[in-house]
Design a protein around this motif. Structure first.
Motif, PDB file in Angstrom:
ATOM      1  N   MET A 136      -4.230   9.072  34.826  1.00 44.27           N
ATOM      2  CA  MET A 136      -3.331   9.209  35.972  1.00 44.27           C
ATOM      3  C   MET A 136      -2.641  10.572  35.976  1.00 44.27           C
ATOM      4  O   MET A 136      -2.428  11.164  37.042  1.00 44.27           O
ATOM      5  N   LYS A 189      -2.742   0.746  37.890  1.00 43.18           N
ATOM      6  CA  LYS A 189      -2.141   2.062  38.123  1.00 43.18           C
ATOM      7  C   LYS A 189      -0.862   1.942  38.944  1.00 43.18           C
ATOM      8  O   LYS A 189       0.125   2.637  38.685  1.00 43.18           O
ATOM      9  N   LEU A 190      -0.889   1.070  39.939  1.00 42.57           N
ATOM     10  CA  LEU A 190       0.304   0.881  40.773  1.00 42.57           C
ATOM     11  C   LEU A 190       1.457   0.328  39.945  1.00 42.57           C
ATOM     12  O   LEU A 190       2.615   0.758  40.103  1.00 42.57           O
ATOM     13  N   PHE A 208       8.483   9.876  31.240  1.00 44.03           N
ATOM     14  CA  PHE A 208       8.156  10.046  32.656  1.00 44.03           C
ATOM     15  C   PHE A 208       8.966  11.200  33.230  1.00 44.03           C
ATOM     16  O   PHE A 208      10.187  11.278  33.037  1.00 44.03           O
ATOM     17  N   THR A 232       7.592   4.103  36.411  1.00 45.08           N
ATOM     18  CA  THR A 232       8.216   5.433  36.438  1.00 45.08           C
ATOM     19  C   THR A 232       9.503   5.433  37.256  1.00 45.08           C
ATOM     20  O   THR A 232      10.338   6.324  37.103  1.00 45.08           O
ATOM     21  N   LYS A 233       9.676   4.459  38.146  1.00 43.55           N
ATOM     22  CA  LYS A 233      10.889   4.385  38.959  1.00 43.55           C
ATOM     23  C   LYS A 233      12.012   3.640  38.234  1.00 43.55           C
ATOM     24  O   LYS A 233      13.150   3.642  38.696  1.00 43.55           O
ATOM     25  N   GLN A 272       2.910   3.121  37.978  1.00 41.54           N
ATOM     26  CA  GLN A 272       3.730   3.961  38.850  1.00 41.54           C
ATOM     27  C   GLN A 272       5.086   3.321  39.111  1.00 41.54           C
ATOM     28  O   GLN A 272       6.110   4.018  39.194  1.00 41.54           O
ATOM     29  N   ARG A 273       5.131   2.017  39.212  1.00 37.84           N
ATOM     30  CA  ARG A 273       6.406   1.322  39.410  1.00 37.84           C
ATOM     31  C   ARG A 273       7.307   1.465  38.182  1.00 37.84           C
ATOM     32  O   ARG A 273       8.539   1.498  38.306  1.00 37.84           O
ATOM     33  N   GLU A 302      -1.426  11.485  39.670  1.00 37.22           N
ATOM     34  CA  GLU A 302      -0.828  10.265  40.212  1.00 37.22           C
ATOM     35  C   GLU A 302       0.551   9.998  39.634  1.00 37.22           C
ATOM     36  O   GLU A 302       1.380   9.331  40.269  1.00 37.22           O
ATOM     37  N   ILE A 303       0.825  10.462  38.423  1.00 37.06           N
ATOM     38  CA  ILE A 303       2.160  10.397  37.832  1.00 37.06           C
ATOM     39  C   ILE A 303       2.406  11.694  37.064  1.00 37.06           C
ATOM     40  O   ILE A 303       1.466  12.447  36.766  1.00 37.06           O
ATOM     41  N   ASP A 329       8.269  15.354  39.638  1.00 37.62           N
ATOM     42  CA  ASP A 329       7.284  16.304  40.160  1.00 37.62           C
ATOM     43  C   ASP A 329       7.891  17.712  40.135  1.00 37.62           C
ATOM     44  O   ASP A 329       8.930  17.959  40.745  1.00 37.62           O
TER      45      ASP A 329
END
Length: 462
Positions: free
Chosen positions: A352, A315-316, A371, A322-323, A319-320, A357-358, A374
């Motif tokens: 997620m 998951k981490l 992606f 998405t950046k 998330q990376r 979380e995303i 928020d």
């Protein structure tokens, strides 16, 4: 050796006020040892007779004596066979309207000891839920306020964990602790350590990982100069839960820096290896670290949490992504985070998104992931209410800290300790009201804590 008659007379002298000052303090401090000796040497019928003499007419009633006799029963060789009638008698004695609360709190060490014995019995009989309401009743009666920690708190949490009935434990974990009952101020910190350890386990079982991190870390920060097995087990779970929730292990607080770096980390090397592998963001490294230390993780009953660490890294890594990317195909996501297929990547991303979380959306036509940012504006009544609640809590906390500081500044015992410290005497570690650092650490030995933690079901780690 004290006789039943001598025990009876000493209890009545204390209850009537004839024993005062230092003599009264010494009587209460020595009472557990005295009752231990009585319980091992006297027959059950004699102990029953003592209880009867302390529960007669109003003139004969003596709460401290009754507590002592009940505690003595838990040390009797006949306790196992007489447990069921004892449990009824203990509950009636605690909940009786004639019980003197002041004596009940003075004898809190006796109450805590009896509650531990009851807990051991119901867990051994595979019926821990039987004693949960009794422990809640005991806490209500010996607490001076909801923020006072007693020796019975850890016993209640252990019963909740053992019975898989966690809801009754939550009210006792949500209050900020700023006081300790008399039985926790003598230097034995085992029950304090277990309270934070079991509290962390309760929140872990409920998947409230942020709260679990707080409790496990608090356990490692109890002042100590030597290793406690309870602290070591808490540190292991602190590492795993931190990786699951935060994706990293926070640096130790300065109050626990030496204990963590010099003792806990070297004693938990497999967990340190897992952290190192996790921070490479390479799933292969994590799998290799788990494989190398799988036996240790299973022996510690932490393998379920370890598997969640592996999932947390996936998951981490997503998330990376998405950046870095605005759009990416499911196949590319699977390849970059080393999942077996695009379908597995899709399931992970959907989970997620559902958990917040995303922020993303998946196109079913071309299998592309978009992606998003928020879209929460944080301007709704729910957010404002939460902010107001946190502000009120901070104001209340500041007020209580100011009051505690004022009480401490005028406390003769604290002043004398500070003066001794300034002249090269004792340290200030025991000014917390929990006894000297070394005494606290020695009290929670590996053997006693292993007995306390080994009864917990490993399923809470999954």
């Amino acid at each position: 050796m004290i006789t039943p008659e001598g025990f009876l007379q000493a209890a009545r002298n204390y209850s009537s006020g004839h024993t005062q000052g230092q003599a009264a303090k010494e009587y209460v401090e020595n009472l557990p040892k005295t009752c231990d000796t009585l319980g091992r040497s006297l027959p059950w019928s004699t102990l029953d007779n003592l209880c009867t003499q302390f529960t007669g007419s109003p003139e004969e009633q003596c709460t401290i004596g009754l507590l002592g006799a009940l505690y003595a029963k838990t040390k009797s060789p006949d306790f196992n066979t007489q447990f069921e009638p004892f449990l009824v008698q203990f509950a009636r004695s605690i909940e009786s309207d004639s019980t003197d609360y002041q004596s009940l709190r003075a004898g809190s060490a006796l109450v805590s000891g009896a509650c531990e014995a009851i807990s051991d019995q119901v867990i051994r009989r595979k019926n821990p839920i039987l004693a949960i309401n009794l422990m809640r009743s005991v806490i209500r009666r010996i607490q001076k306020g909801p923020r006072q920690l007693t020796g019975v708190h850890a016993t209640l949490l252990q019963l909740c964990l053992s019975s898989h009935c966690l809801k009754p434990a939550l009210p006792y974990l949500m209050d900020d602790i700023d006081d300790f009952s008399s039985d926790l101020k003598g230097g034995d910190c085992k029950q304090v350590l277990l309270y934070f350890y079991y509290g962390g386990m309760v929140y872990t079982a409920l998947k409230k990982y942020a709260e679990a991190i707080f409790f496990f870390e608090a356990c490692t920060r109890v002042p100590a100069q030597t290793l406690s097995h309870i602290m070591l087990e808490a540190y292991k779970k602190f590492v795993l839960v931190s990786l699951i929730q935060l994706g990293e292990v926070p640096p130790p607080h300065k109050s626990a820096l030496q204990v963590v770096n010099r003792i806990l980390k070297p004693s938990a090397q497999p967990y340190t290896d897992l952290v190192t592998a996790f921070l490479t963001h390479n799933p292969g490294e994590v799998v290799a670290a788990i494989s190398r230390n799988q036996e240790v993780f299973r022996r510690d009953n932490n393998f379920g949490l370890v598997k969640q660490v592996r999932a947390a890294q996936t998951k981490l890594n997503i998330q990376r992504l998405t950046k870095t990317f605005l759009t990416l195909s499911l196949a590319d996501v699977a390849a970059r985070v080393q999942l077996s297929s695009a379908d597995e990547a899709e399931k992970c991303i959907l989970s997620m998104i559902q958990d917040g979380e995303i922020y993303a959306k998946i196109s079913q036509l071309d299998g592309m992931v978009v992606f998003l940012d928020d879209n929460e504006k944080y301007d709704n009544p729910k957010v404002l209410g939460k902010v107001e609640s946190q502000i009120s809590r901070c104001i209340d906390l500041n007020k209580r800290l100011s009051e505690m500081n004022e009480r401490l500044a005028t406390n003769p015992e604290f002043i004398s300790r500070v003066m001794l410290t300034g002249s090269g005497g004792i340290g200030t570690g025991s000014s917390l009201g929990l006894g000297d650092d070394q005494d606290m650490a020695v009290s929670a030995t590996a053997s006693s804590s292993s007995a306390s933690t080994s009864r917990l079901p490993s399923s809470f780690n999954h």
